[in-house]
Design a protein around this motif. Structure first.
Motif, short mmCIF file in Angstrom:
data_model
loop_
_atom_site.label_atom_id
_atom_site.label_comp_id
_atom_site.label_asym_id
_atom_site.label_seq_id
_atom_site.Cartn_x
_atom_site.Cartn_y
_atom_site.Cartn_z
N ASP A 137 0.82 -1.17 -0.04
CA ASP A 137 -0.02 0.01 0.06
C ASP A 137 0.89 1.26 0.06
N LYS B 187 2.40 2.42 -2.62
CA LYS B 187 2.46 3.19 -4.02
C LYS B 187 1.11 3.59 -3.97
N GLU B 188 0.96 5.04 -4.36
CA GLU B 188 -0.29 5.56 -4.71
C GLU B 188 -0.81 5.21 -5.92
N SER B 189 -0.11 4.54 -6.88
CA SER B 189 -0.72 3.96 -8.08
C SER B 189 -1.50 2.65 -7.65
N HIS C 209 -4.99 1.69 -6.14
CA HIS C 209 -6.10 2.18 -6.26
C HIS C 209 -6.59 1.47 -5.16
N GLY D 9 3.74 7.91 4.58
CA GLY D 9 4.33 7.79 3.02
C GLY D 9 5.60 8.59 2.94
N ASP E 177 5.21 6.59 -1.31
CA ASP E 177 4.43 7.91 -2.10
C ASP E 177 3.97 8.49 -0.75
N ARG F 196 1.45 10.39 -0.69
CA ARG F 196 0.00 10.35 -0.67
C ARG F 196 -0.78 8.85 -0.56
N ALA F 197 0.02 7.83 -0.54
CA ALA F 197 -0.30 6.73 -0.64
C ALA F 197 -1.13 6.26 0.60
N ASN G 163 -5.11 6.37 0.07
CA ASN G 163 -5.75 5.20 -0.42
C ASN G 163 -5.72 4.11 0.40
#
Length: 241
Positions: free
Chosen positions: A165, A167-169, A171, A195, A201, A203-204, A207
């Motif tokens: 979790d 990585k912001e990618s 979802h 993060g 990241d 902002r991860a 998510n």
């Protein structure tokens, strides 16, 4: 020249055994660590790298909303920056563990330096909460050859699953699906409430919060108790009548 090559090879071999070799051995054979609980209908959610001034308070509210307890593996230097958040974690009934005093791989610490920074993290948590920590998790799951000896009497907690979790990618719905796949008796699941560390990241965690909301609100999650690691490992089994 040959002597120098032999010396260099021996040094590299020692460093490999001290770092990568120790990590692989400990994680494969489970020596001195906990990777799973034995309790039925219990799952331990754990959160690394915090506290974070934005995401950790939101996470605490989310856990309270779903009557879930968790374990936070806290970075000592961050705890000194946000002691009120650490106090709130403890007051809400969550377990607190150490994630080193600075978020650095144990591969980069000499035995003396590692023990010194570990003790500083212990002192920080004790001073903030009034209670000594009982649990430890190494950043990135990296051990050195003396880690398990140096952390005693702390119990080292690893994981059953680490859904990625940071990585912001990833979802929220995808992450929620990963969590659903790991919804098993005795699971210890590693997530992150910050993060700001290397490779993550910033902002991860936003998510992660959304995914947790989906996961904890899921109908099948109602069949499990989400507990802190102390309850998972040490609460006595109920005797059968």
């Amino acid at each position: 020249m040959i002597t120098l090559l032999i010396t260099a090879a021996l040094i590299l071999l020692f460093l490999f055994i001290y770092t990568v070799g120790a990590t692989v051995f400990i994680r494969i054979f489970g020596i001195g660590i906990y990777k799973r609980g034995t309790r039925e209908n219990m799952i331990a959610l754990t959160f690394d790298d915090g506290p974070h001034p934005l995401y950790t308070p939101q996470l605490l509210d989310l856990l309270e909303k779903h009557k879930a307890k968790a374990t936070f593996f806290i970075v000592g230097s961050k705890a000194r920056t946000y002691p009120h958040i650490v106090q709130d974690i403890r007051k809400r009934g969550h377990s607190i563990g150490i994630h080193n005093d600075i978020h650095r791989s144990n591969w980069l610490f000499s035995p003396f330096v590692f023990k010194k920074q570990l003790r500083r993290a212990q002192s920080t948590i004790t001073n903030i909460t009034g209670e000594p920590p009982f649990y430890y998790r190494p950043p990135w799951g990296h051990f050195n050859a003396l880690t398990l000896y140096a952390v005693k009497p702390l119990q080292t907690i690893m994981w059953t699953a680490i859904p990625g979790d940071w990585k912001e990618s990833v979802h929220p719905e995808e992450l929620a699906n990963r969590l659903r796949k790991e919804r098993k008796n005795g699971a210890i699941i590693t997530l992150h409430d910050s993060g700001t560390t290397l490779g993550a990241d910033e902002r991860a965690p936003a998510n992660t919060l959304k995914a947790l909301e989906l996961f904890l609100a899921d109908e099948d999650s109602a069949n499990y108790h989400f507990v802190n690691i102390h309850t998972m490992l040490h609460q006595p089994e109920k005797s059968e009548v």
